[in-house]
Design an enzyme around this catalytic site. Structure first.
Site, mmCIF file in Angstrom:
data_model
loop_
_atom_site.group_PDB
_atom_site.id
_atom_site.type_symbol
_atom_site.label_atom_id
_atom_site.label_comp_id
_atom_site.label_asym_id
_atom_site.label_seq_id
_atom_site.Cartn_x
_atom_site.Cartn_y
_atom_site.Cartn_z
ATOM 1 N N GLY A 1 -36.593 -11.023 -45.223
ATOM 2 C CA GLY A 1 -35.603 -10.774 -43.837
ATOM 3 C C GLY A 1 -35.745 -9.568 -43.280
ATOM 4 O O GLY A 1 -36.328 -8.597 -43.668
ATOM 5 N N ASP A 47 -40.203 -14.473 -50.801
ATOM 6 C CA ASP A 47 -38.873 -15.165 -50.189
ATOM 7 C C ASP A 47 -39.084 -16.529 -50.511
ATOM 8 O O ASP A 47 -40.099 -17.157 -50.927
ATOM 9 C CB ASP A 47 -39.089 -15.066 -48.434
ATOM 10 C CG ASP A 47 -37.795 -15.217 -47.876
ATOM 11 O OD1 ASP A 47 -37.203 -14.317 -47.465
ATOM 12 O OD2 ASP A 47 -37.446 -16.533 -47.848
ATOM 13 N N ARG A 92 -23.761 -10.692 -43.256
ATOM 14 C CA ARG A 92 -22.354 -10.928 -42.648
ATOM 15 C C ARG A 92 -22.712 -11.485 -40.952
ATOM 16 O O ARG A 92 -23.730 -11.024 -40.474
ATOM 17 C CB ARG A 92 -21.708 -9.809 -42.208
ATOM 18 C CG ARG A 92 -20.674 -9.484 -43.837
ATOM 19 C CD ARG A 92 -19.653 -8.430 -43.575
ATOM 20 N NE ARG A 92 -20.417 -7.038 -43.361
ATOM 21 C CZ ARG A 92 -19.645 -5.932 -43.032
ATOM 22 N NH1 ARG A 92 -18.279 -6.002 -42.692
ATOM 23 N NH2 ARG A 92 -20.067 -4.879 -42.839
ATOM 24 N N ARG A 133 -17.698 -8.467 -46.261
ATOM 25 C CA ARG A 133 -18.640 -8.461 -47.380
ATOM 26 C C ARG A 133 -18.485 -9.524 -48.400
ATOM 27 O O ARG A 133 -18.925 -10.209 -48.775
ATOM 28 C CB ARG A 133 -19.288 -7.306 -48.016
ATOM 29 C CG ARG A 133 -19.958 -6.262 -46.859
ATOM 30 C CD ARG A 133 -20.378 -4.999 -47.624
ATOM 31 N NE ARG A 133 -20.786 -3.868 -46.551
ATOM 32 C CZ ARG A 133 -19.989 -3.183 -45.886
ATOM 33 N NH1 ARG A 133 -18.975 -3.069 -45.805
ATOM 34 N NH2 ARG A 133 -20.838 -2.521 -44.962
ATOM 35 N N ASN A 138 -24.143 -15.913 -51.989
ATOM 36 C CA ASN A 138 -24.999 -14.933 -52.374
ATOM 37 C C ASN A 138 -24.948 -14.921 -53.974
ATOM 38 O O ASN A 138 -25.889 -14.269 -54.557
ATOM 39 C CB ASN A 138 -24.675 -13.600 -51.773
ATOM 40 C CG ASN A 138 -25.281 -13.630 -50.389
ATOM 41 O OD1 ASN A 138 -25.757 -14.442 -49.607
ATOM 42 N ND2 ASN A 138 -24.997 -12.585 -49.620
ATOM 43 N N HIS A 160 -18.872 -0.437 -51.756
ATOM 44 C CA HIS A 160 -19.416 -0.517 -50.423
ATOM 45 C C HIS A 160 -18.660 -1.671 -49.758
ATOM 46 O O HIS A 160 -18.893 -2.944 -49.521
ATOM 47 C CB HIS A 160 -21.023 -1.133 -50.601
ATOM 48 C CG HIS A 160 -21.735 -1.264 -49.468
ATOM 49 N ND1 HIS A 160 -21.711 -0.171 -48.454
ATOM 50 C CD2 HIS A 160 -22.461 -2.326 -48.788
ATOM 51 C CE1 HIS A 160 -22.651 -0.477 -47.428
ATOM 52 N NE2 HIS A 160 -23.096 -1.718 -47.613
HETATM 53 N N1 APR Z 1 -34.864 -16.427 -53.087
HETATM 54 C C1 APR Z 1 -35.804 -15.481 -52.459
HETATM 55 N N2 APR Z 1 -35.250 -15.307 -50.882
HETATM 56 C C2 APR Z 1 -34.239 -15.883 -50.573
HETATM 57 C C3 APR Z 1 -33.392 -16.628 -51.259
HETATM 58 C C4 APR Z 1 -33.630 -16.891 -52.550
HETATM 59 N N3 APR Z 1 -32.916 -17.704 -53.436
HETATM 60 N N4 APR Z 1 -32.231 -17.044 -50.410
HETATM 61 C C5 APR Z 1 -32.207 -16.470 -49.321
HETATM 62 N N5 APR Z 1 -33.386 -15.894 -49.269
HETATM 63 C C6 APR Z 1 -33.953 -14.796 -48.153
HETATM 64 C C7 APR Z 1 -33.850 -15.754 -46.886
HETATM 65 O O1 APR Z 1 -35.119 -16.839 -46.757
HETATM 66 C C8 APR Z 1 -34.203 -14.468 -45.767
HETATM 67 O O2 APR Z 1 -35.521 -14.135 -45.603
HETATM 68 O O3 APR Z 1 -33.501 -13.755 -48.202
HETATM 69 C C9 APR Z 1 -33.714 -13.194 -46.613
HETATM 70 C C10 APR Z 1 -32.583 -12.720 -46.158
HETATM 71 O O4 APR Z 1 -32.883 -12.215 -44.912
HETATM 72 P P1 APR Z 1 -31.855 -11.963 -43.654
HETATM 73 O O5 APR Z 1 -31.270 -13.104 -43.423
HETATM 74 O O6 APR Z 1 -32.646 -11.411 -42.443
HETATM 75 O O7 APR Z 1 -30.648 -10.886 -44.093
HETATM 76 P P2 APR Z 1 -30.651 -9.348 -44.097
HETATM 77 O O8 APR Z 1 -30.300 -8.863 -42.800
HETATM 78 O O9 APR Z 1 -32.150 -8.873 -44.613
HETATM 79 O O10 APR Z 1 -29.709 -9.354 -45.309
HETATM 80 C C11 APR Z 1 -29.922 -9.583 -46.785
HETATM 81 O O11 APR Z 1 -29.024 -7.434 -47.524
HETATM 82 O O12 APR Z 1 -27.430 -5.951 -46.455
HETATM 83 C C12 APR Z 1 -27.501 -7.212 -47.337
HETATM 84 O O13 APR Z 1 -25.545 -8.314 -46.248
HETATM 85 C C13 APR Z 1 -26.703 -8.279 -46.294
HETATM 86 O O14 APR Z 1 -26.560 -9.789 -48.288
HETATM 87 C C14 APR Z 1 -27.422 -9.575 -47.130
HETATM 88 C C15 APR Z 1 -28.967 -8.769 -47.416
#
Ligand code: APR
Length: 312
Positions: A14, A36, A85, A91, A98, A178
């Site tokens: 992501g 992912d 978030r 958080r 998560n 954090h």
């Molecule tokens: N295994 C692998 N990837 C996963 C899983 C999993 N079980 N569950 C979710 N994902 C992937 C999603 O498919 C998505 O592509 O995690 C990615 C998260 O990306 P975003 O939704 O863009 O979130 P992002 O802004 O990258 O934040 C990720 O980092 O800073 C922290 O609070 C934030 O917890 C969040 C994390």
């Protein structure tokens, strides 16, 4: 095709994960595997980044996958998978969803990259890093949370704006969790070697510390969908590079404490040296009674959350 290059895995393709991978690619330190649950998403981002190699002149392989077999041999695994978030959320509101993701990812890492150093970015950061250490069963020095580099960089930016000085001359220091309980330390924050307490009024320092503590929330509110990713992804990349090249950077990061600052069995941000072994040393700064009580308050907040919300 196999090659002799080293490997970093980034879990979660992501916003944060892709940014981290992109920054690492430009550092030219290793091949990068982006994993992912959505295979096409990871493959698409990896292909896009790979096609950028000619433009930006990097040459490591960047591949996307949903298969943990592909992270075998990774020396560093950066974990960004998880929900970000939305406006109005803390958080800690992310904890249930998560924690399940961290459990799943942690098992994959334990099985397929058992010798790696894990850098966790998923929020709520200090709690998810603790959880990751338990799930992997790795020694604590090999599971580190990324938060201090980001929080300090946020503070540095606000100081640079205030003083009209170059960002690189600011050496900030932010400890603690954090979240709302983070502990900016103006006494240990310098610009060109001069403590900021000598460069600006207490009112301005207080305002900067407050804006730093709510820095992530300010961005969530502006974005209206998702949370910050350029600085968090880059901060994780800097930590990963310090591990990979054994740079021994002295950075604030979330580490498992065992008595330091009067805190035990909790992950929280402290200054440490990050090298090939992970956290190679933590430092206990001399704090005023107020600073220490803020740090202990932050640690105790997370201890309560660990037991009440995660059952530790
Ligand atoms: N295994 C692998 N990837 C996963 C899983 C999993 N079980 N569950 C979710 N994902 C992937 C999603 O498919 C998505 O592509 O995690 C990615 C998260 O990306 P975003 O939704 O863009 O979130 P992002 O802004 O990258 O934040 C990720 O980092 O800073 C922290 O609070 C934030 O917890 C969040 C994390």
């Amino acid at each position: 095709m196999a090659n002799g290059r080293r490997k970093i895995a980034v879990i979660g393709a992501g916003n944060v994960g892709a940014t981290c991978a992109f920054v690492l690619a430009q550092m030219k330190v290793a091949d990068i595997v982006l994993l992912d649950i959505y295979e096409g998403f990871a493959k698409g981002k990896a292909l896009d980044m790979s096609q950028n190699a000619n433009v930006l002149n990097y040459d490591g392989r960047i591949t996307g996958t949903a298969d943990y077999n592909d992270i075998a041999g990774a020396e560093v695994v950066v974990v960004t998978s998880g929900f970000p978030r939305q406006p109005g959320m803390t958080r800690e509101d992310l904890i249930g969803k998560n924690a399940d993701i961290v459990s799943q990812v942690g098992q994959g890492i334990r099985e397929h990259a058992p010798d790696s150093v894990v850098i966790v970015v998923t929020n709520p950061l200090d709690l998810m890093t603790y959880h990751m250490q338990k799930v992997t069963g790795f020694p604590a020095e090999r599971v580190i949370g990324q938060a201090g580099v980001l929080d300090s960089a946020r503070m540095a930016h606000f100081i640079a704006l205030e003083l009209g000085c170059a960002e690189e001359d600011v050496s900030p220091m932010v400890l603690g969790g954090h979240g709302d309980t983070m502990v900016p330390l103006p006494r240990y924050t310098t610009v060109g070697g001069i403590p900021i307490t000598q460069l600006m009024s207490q009112d301005r320092i207080d305002a900067i510390a407050a804006r730093t503590a709510s820095g992530g929330g300010e961005i969530v509110k502006l974005l209206e969908r998702g949370s910050a990713f350029y600085a968090p992804g880059s901060a994780a990349a800097v930590m990963a590079e310090s591990v990979l090249n054994d740079r021994k950077r002295m950075l604030p990061a979330s580490c498992l404490l065992s008595g330091q600052y009067g805190l035990d069995d909790v992950y929280i941000g402290v200054p440490c040296i990050i090298g090939a072994a992970g956290v190679e040393r933590t430092f206990e700064l001399e704090l005023t009674a107020d600073e220490l009580s803020s740090l202990q308050g932050s640690g105790n907040f997370y201890k309560t959350q660990l037991s009440e919300l995660l059952g530790y």
